[in-house]
Design a protein around this motif. Structure first.
Motif, PDB file in Angstrom:
ATOM      1  N   PRO A   7       0.808  -1.230   0.000  1.00  0.00           N
ATOM      2  CA  PRO A   7       0.000   0.000   0.000  1.00  0.00           C
ATOM      3  C   PRO A   7       0.837   1.273   0.000  1.00  0.00           C
ATOM      4  CG  PRO A   7      -0.896  -1.600   1.543  1.00  0.00           C
ATOM      5  CD  PRO A   7       0.410  -2.166   1.063  1.00  0.00           C
ATOM      6  N   CYS A  22       0.989   2.534  -3.535  1.00  0.00           N
ATOM      7  CA  CYS A  22      -0.273   2.184  -4.200  1.00  0.00           C
ATOM      8  C   CYS A  22      -0.497   2.922  -5.515  1.00  0.00           C
ATOM      9  CB  CYS A  22      -1.443   2.432  -3.253  1.00  0.00           C
ATOM     10  SG  CYS A  22      -1.659   4.169  -2.770  1.00  0.00           S
ATOM     11  N   THR A  23       0.170   4.044  -5.734  1.00  0.00           N
ATOM     12  CA  THR A  23      -0.054   4.794  -6.981  1.00  0.00           C
ATOM     13  C   THR A  23       0.939   4.423  -8.079  1.00  0.00           C
ATOM     14  OG1 THR A  23       1.309   6.611  -6.133  1.00  0.00           O
ATOM     15  CG2 THR A  23      -1.069   6.764  -5.763  1.00  0.00           C
ATOM     16  N   ARG A  54      -1.788   9.717  -0.669  1.00  0.00           N
ATOM     17  CA  ARG A  54      -2.220   8.322  -0.760  1.00  0.00           C
ATOM     18  C   ARG A  54      -1.346   7.405   0.099  1.00  0.00           C
ATOM     19  NH1 ARG A  54      -4.810   7.255  -5.588  1.00  0.00           N
ATOM     20  NH2 ARG A  54      -5.184   5.180  -4.697  1.00  0.00           N
ATOM     21  N   ASP A  55      -0.284   7.951   0.658  1.00  0.00           N
ATOM     22  CA  ASP A  55       0.592   7.222   1.585  1.00  0.00           C
ATOM     23  C   ASP A  55       0.102   7.542   2.991  1.00  0.00           C
ATOM     24  OD1 ASP A  55       2.577   6.195   3.186  1.00  0.00           O
ATOM     25  OD2 ASP A  55       4.233   7.238   2.208  1.00  0.00           O
ATOM     26  N   SER A 113       1.881   8.535  -3.699  1.00  0.00           N
ATOM     27  CA  SER A 113       2.045   7.690  -2.509  1.00  0.00           C
ATOM     28  C   SER A 113       3.429   7.974  -1.939  1.00  0.00           C
ATOM     29  CB  SER A 113       1.797   6.217  -2.840  1.00  0.00           C
ATOM     30  OG  SER A 113       2.558   5.783  -3.955  1.00  0.00           O
TER      31      SER A 113
END
Length: 284
Positions: free
Chosen positions: A163, A166-167, A222-223, A249
């Protein structure tokens, strides 16, 4: 150490200018990973790119026994000593992830030398020794089953599916990023984790707070882990300026090198980068 001689491998050398930026890479990378960022910032700056211990051209096996660091503060002193040997008295400092941990200790150890500290997705250490011991045990297990190059390739594919990254799925540069990391040796990386991991880092906000060094922190929204890290550190270091990247991320500079270079330029008061100029021209 002879004048100009360094312990670590440096992928560039200073030319005697007044504006020097040191870029410190993340775990399993080398200084070359930040070369695209360096190219975007030159010639406004002299950019220096070391390979940190256990990575690239700085394997522990090649370091003199009395120069091998035992923890993150020791690695910070090693980089500072190399910069002294290179004749660099003051510099701007950028550290990504593992490199950000080393950068924090450099600023804490020699605040008069660090003109500004820019961190990307870097942890600030753990507050309790028990938590540090548990992290050391987890890091020791991370690469323990990697016995071959094939094992390492599988590990890297799993690593970049976390995760934290994730990007990155579908990113056109992901395969090249993984190929570059495969050039490192797993045994050296195991040793690097044992020395440069969070379990070997003191809790740094109390060390950084009194230094007066300007601190900037980049993170990807997103992190989620390092978004929380930024919020917590912002409370402990009220003067720290946070720079969120909504679509990123963990490795913001890899996903958005033009935007990160432009941000560094603004922080350091540099002229606009080529990408900024081209974007302005396109908007007209």
């Amino acid at each position: 150490m002879a004048p100009g001689a360094t312990t670590l491998n440096w992928r560039s050398r200073p030319r005697g200018g007044e504006r020097v930026l040191v870029l410190l890479h993340g775990f399993m990378e080398t200084g070359a990973a930040l070369a695209p960022l360096a190219r975007r910032l030159e010639p406004s700056l002299e950019v220096l790119l070391p390979d940190l211990p256990g990575h690239g051209g700085s394997p522990f096996s090649a370091l003199p026994a009395d120069r091998r660091p035992q923890d993150v503060p020791g690695a910070a002193r090693l980089v500072l000593d190399d910069l002294t040997a290179l004749g660099v008295a003051r510099f701007f400092l950028y550290g990504y992830s593992m490199g950000g941990r080393v950068a924090q200790l450099m600023a804490a150890d020699a605040p008069a030398r660090v003109r500004a500290l820019i961190l990307e997705s870097a942890g600030f250490g753990l507050t309790e020794e028990g938590a540090r011991a548990r992290r050391r045990a987890a890091d020791a297990a991370l690469l323990a089953k990697v016995k071959s190059r094939r094992d390492f390739a599988r590990f890297l594919r799993r690593w970049h599916a976390l995760p934290l990254f994730c990007t990155l799925a579908g990113h056109p540069g992901l395969a090249a990023l993984i190929r570059a990391k495969k050039r490192n040796h797993p045994a050296e990386l195991r040793r690097a984790l044992a020395v440069l991991g969070p379990g070997r880092q003191p809790f740094t906000p109390p060390l950084l707070a009194p230094t007066g060094v300007p601190i900037h922190y980049l993170f990807g929204c997103r992190d989620h882990k390092y978004r929380r890290t930024a919020a917590d550190a912002g409370r402990r270091l009220p003067g720290m300026v946070c720079h969120p990247f909504a679509a990123a991320s963990h490795n913001v500079h890899f996903q958005f090198p033009d935007a990160v270079a432009a941000l560094i330029g603004r922080i350091l008061g540099l002229p606009p980068t080529r990408a900024e100029i081209e974007r302005l021209e396109d908007d007209q």
